[in-house]
Design a protein around this motif. Structure first.
Motif, PDB file in Angstrom:
ATOM      1  N   MET A  66       0.796  -1.216   0.000  1.00 15.88           N
ATOM      2  CA  MET A  66       0.000   0.000   0.000  1.00 15.88           C
ATOM      3  C   MET A  66       0.834   1.275   0.000  1.00 15.88           C
ATOM      4  O   MET A  66       0.360   2.338  -0.407  1.00 15.88           O
ATOM      5  N   LEU A  67       2.074   1.192   0.473  1.00 15.73           N
ATOM      6  CA  LEU A  67       2.850   2.403   0.741  1.00 15.73           C
ATOM      7  C   LEU A  67       3.104   3.237  -0.503  1.00 15.73           C
ATOM      8  O   LEU A  67       2.809   4.439  -0.545  1.00 15.73           O
ATOM      9  N   THR A  68       3.654   2.625  -1.549  1.00 18.95           N
ATOM     10  CA  THR A  68       4.045   3.387  -2.727  1.00 18.95           C
ATOM     11  C   THR A  68       2.847   4.030  -3.413  1.00 18.95           C
ATOM     12  O   THR A  68       2.856   5.237  -3.707  1.00 18.95           O
ATOM     13  N   ILE A  69       1.805   3.250  -3.668  1.00 22.26           N
ATOM     14  CA  ILE A  69       0.660   3.801  -4.384  1.00 22.26           C
ATOM     15  C   ILE A  69      -0.057   4.849  -3.535  1.00 22.26           C
ATOM     16  O   ILE A  69      -0.559   5.857  -4.062  1.00 22.26           O
ATOM     17  N   SER A  70      -0.099   4.662  -2.214  1.00 22.45           N
ATOM     18  CA  SER A  70      -0.719   5.656  -1.343  1.00 22.45           C
ATOM     19  C   SER A  70       0.055   6.965  -1.368  1.00 22.45           C
ATOM     20  O   SER A  70      -0.532   8.060  -1.409  1.00 22.45           O
ATOM     21  N   LEU A  71       1.376   6.867  -1.364  1.00 25.34           N
ATOM     22  CA  LEU A  71       2.212   8.060  -1.450  1.00 25.34           C
ATOM     23  C   LEU A  71       2.031   8.770  -2.783  1.00 25.34           C
ATOM     24  O   LEU A  71       1.910  10.003  -2.840  1.00 25.34           O
ATOM     25  N   VAL A  72       2.040   8.004  -3.862  1.00 31.51           N
ATOM     26  CA  VAL A  72       1.899   8.599  -5.193  1.00 31.51           C
ATOM     27  C   VAL A  72       0.571   9.348  -5.302  1.00 31.51           C
ATOM     28  O   VAL A  72       0.522  10.499  -5.767  1.00 31.51           O
ATOM     29  N   LEU A  73      -0.511   8.734  -4.855  1.00 31.68           N
ATOM     30  CA  LEU A  73      -1.823   9.360  -4.983  1.00 31.68           C
ATOM     31  C   LEU A  73      -1.958  10.583  -4.077  1.00 31.68           C
ATOM     32  O   LEU A  73      -2.553  11.596  -4.465  1.00 31.68           O
ATOM     33  N   LEU A  74      -1.410  10.517  -2.866  1.00 23.33           N
ATOM     34  CA  LEU A  74      -1.507  11.660  -1.952  1.00 23.33           C
ATOM     35  C   LEU A  74      -0.676  12.841  -2.442  1.00 23.33           C
ATOM     36  O   LEU A  74      -1.171  13.977  -2.520  1.00 23.33           O
ATOM     37  N   VAL A  75       0.590  12.598  -2.765  1.00 23.20           N
ATOM     38  CA  VAL A  75       1.471  13.693  -3.174  1.00 23.20           C
ATOM     39  C   VAL A  75       1.047  14.257  -4.527  1.00 23.20           C
ATOM     40  O   VAL A  75       1.131  15.473  -4.759  1.00 23.20           O
ATOM     41  N   GLN A  76       0.585  13.398  -5.432  1.00 24.52           N
ATOM     42  CA  GLN A  76       0.098  13.921  -6.708  1.00 24.52           C
ATOM     43  C   GLN A  76      -1.127  14.809  -6.492  1.00 24.52           C
ATOM     44  O   GLN A  76      -1.303  15.834  -7.162  1.00 24.52           O
TER      45      GLN A  76
END
Length: 429
Positions: free
Chosen positions: A44-54
């Motif tokens: 979950m970490l990478t995709i959650s980070l990508v979606l939040l920061v984007q």
């Protein structure tokens, strides 16, 4: 006079490796269930980070860069954590790591939501990545202790790959649903909560963790870094290529889904890719292989490079789903074979470290791929990020072909560790 003992059909069937027999191993479920919960955050970490920061910056390049920092940090610190776990025990490393990861992940979430500068996100991303709990390598090390020389080790490696990929079916779908339907920060918050609860429950299961090797001069286990084994270095490069597929797919599928006006499709497409990985892992573990694992790795990796090279040519969701499924089906055999080779290449006292080197290599390859794919998606055409999996797997395949002889275990004239599955056959008198 030596005689030949011919096993009966019933005994042969009972000793045949299989998932049913594996799951009946005494004590297995005591670490499998909490281990499954604790490894969910990894997916979950990478995709959650990508979606939040984007969402907060409007840039896939910035989102990929922050996610890349967590991946690089994890890749650098994971082997050190594995070495400490081999020496001091899994619980001693896991508990403080879980607490640090939860705190740093929540801090990173707060910084992103408050519009902190990019450098602040980078700073918070370092401890977040460094403290990702290495549950997969720890579970694999526990299988080695629980099975103790059983022929089920290949089946266990396949089962762990299937479990990993099942988390990559559930994790991205859950993270995407939370970030798009609830709140952009919901994915990271849930990831932190699962890390805390699952990690502490797994650490509480002390009965199945590997024994801490003695540190006196009479110890039979040699404390040698797994990185000194040539075959491990070859496998690291191989797993870097696999990581490039994960990272490139995550960013590129998210960008593709947004470009067609259906961001929720991202989780579905990634789920199809991960499902192919999981299904092939199930089949791979159920087969009694006759080919040498070194040869299987080369053949499987060639298929992975071929299918990954076709990703950038797709222009529709349906064709992307089909090719993504094929790519996923090629990943599991390579992962399973790589982890299985560790059992024959690395002494028992360094195997947790070896597993974390491979896991870290996947994370590092994913981090580099996330950054590169994000930049390509921002600067070039939609779908340009799919060039990254092609480049990563082709380069890794070239290295594997050139160095495949290093994956053949050297003859062992003496026992340097309590290895799993390395007992010499003896005649029956």
């Amino acid at each position: 006079m030596a005689s030949t003992v011919t096993p009966s059909k019933d005994s042969a069937a009972a000793s045949r490796p299989g998932y049913g027999r594996l799951l009946r191993t005494p004590g297995a479920w005591t670490f499998l269930l909490p281990g499954f919960a604790a490894r969910q955050p990894f997916a979950m970490l990478t995709i959650s980070l990508v979606l939040l920061v984007q969402h907060t910056t409007g840039s896939y390049g910035a989102a990929g860069a922050v996610a890349a920092v967590t991946g690089v940090s994890m890749a650098l610190f994971a082997p050190y954590g594995g070495r400490l776990a081999d020496r001091y025990g899994q619980r001693a490393v896991l508990v403080p790591g879980v607490l640090l990861h939860t705190a740093s992940g929540l801090a990173l979430t707060a910084l992103a939501l408050t519009g902190a500068p990019l450098w602040a996100l980078f700073v918070a991303a370092v401890p977040t990545g460094a403290s990702v709990p290495q549950i997969g390598p720890m579970v694999r090390a526990r299988w080695g202790v629980t099975l103790k020389g059983s022929p089920l080790m290949t089946t266990a490696a396949a089962f762990e790959s299937v479990t990993d990929e099942f988390t990559f079916v559930v994790g991205p779908l859950l993270a995407t649903a939370l970030c798009t339907a609830v709140d952009p920060a919901a994915g990271l918050i849930t990831e932190a909560a699962l890390t805390l609860v699952g990690g502490l429950l797994f650490a509480a299961r002390k009965g199945t963790q590997p024994e801490v090797a003695a540190r006196d001069g009479r110890a039979r286990v040699e404390h040698v870094s797994a990185l000194r084994v040539p075959g491990v270095r070859v496998l690291i490069v191989t797993f870097l290529g696999i990581g490039s597929v994960f990272g490139g797919m995550q960013v590129s599928l998210a960008a593709f889904s947004e470009s067609i006006g259906n961001p929720g499709l991202n989780g579905v497409l990634y789920g199809v890719f991960a499902a192919g990985n999981m299904l092939s892992g199930v089949v791979c573990g159920a087969i009694a292989w006759k080919k040498a694992p070194q040869r299987r790795l080369v053949i499987g990796y060639a298929a992975l490079a071929l299918t990954a090279s076709a990703l950038w040519t797709t222009h529709s969701a349906l064709s992307l789903a089909w090719i993504g499924l094929l790519v996923g089906m090629c990943i599991a055999p390579a992962l399973i074979t790589g982890y299985t080779l560790v059992e024959s290449l690395v002494p028992a006292g360094a195997r947790t470290e070896a597993f974390t080197w491979l896991t870290g290599a996947v994370a590092l390859g994913q981090a580099v791929a996330v950054t590169a794919a994000g930049q390509l998606e921002d600067r070039l055409w939609d779908g340009a990020g799919f060039l990254v999996p092609m480049a990563g797997t082709v380069l890794a395949l070239m290295t594997l072909l050139a160095q495949r002889s290093r994956l053949v275990p050297a003859p062992r004239g003496r026992t340097v560790a309590r290895g799993v599955g390395h007992r010499e056959p003896v005649a029956v008198d």
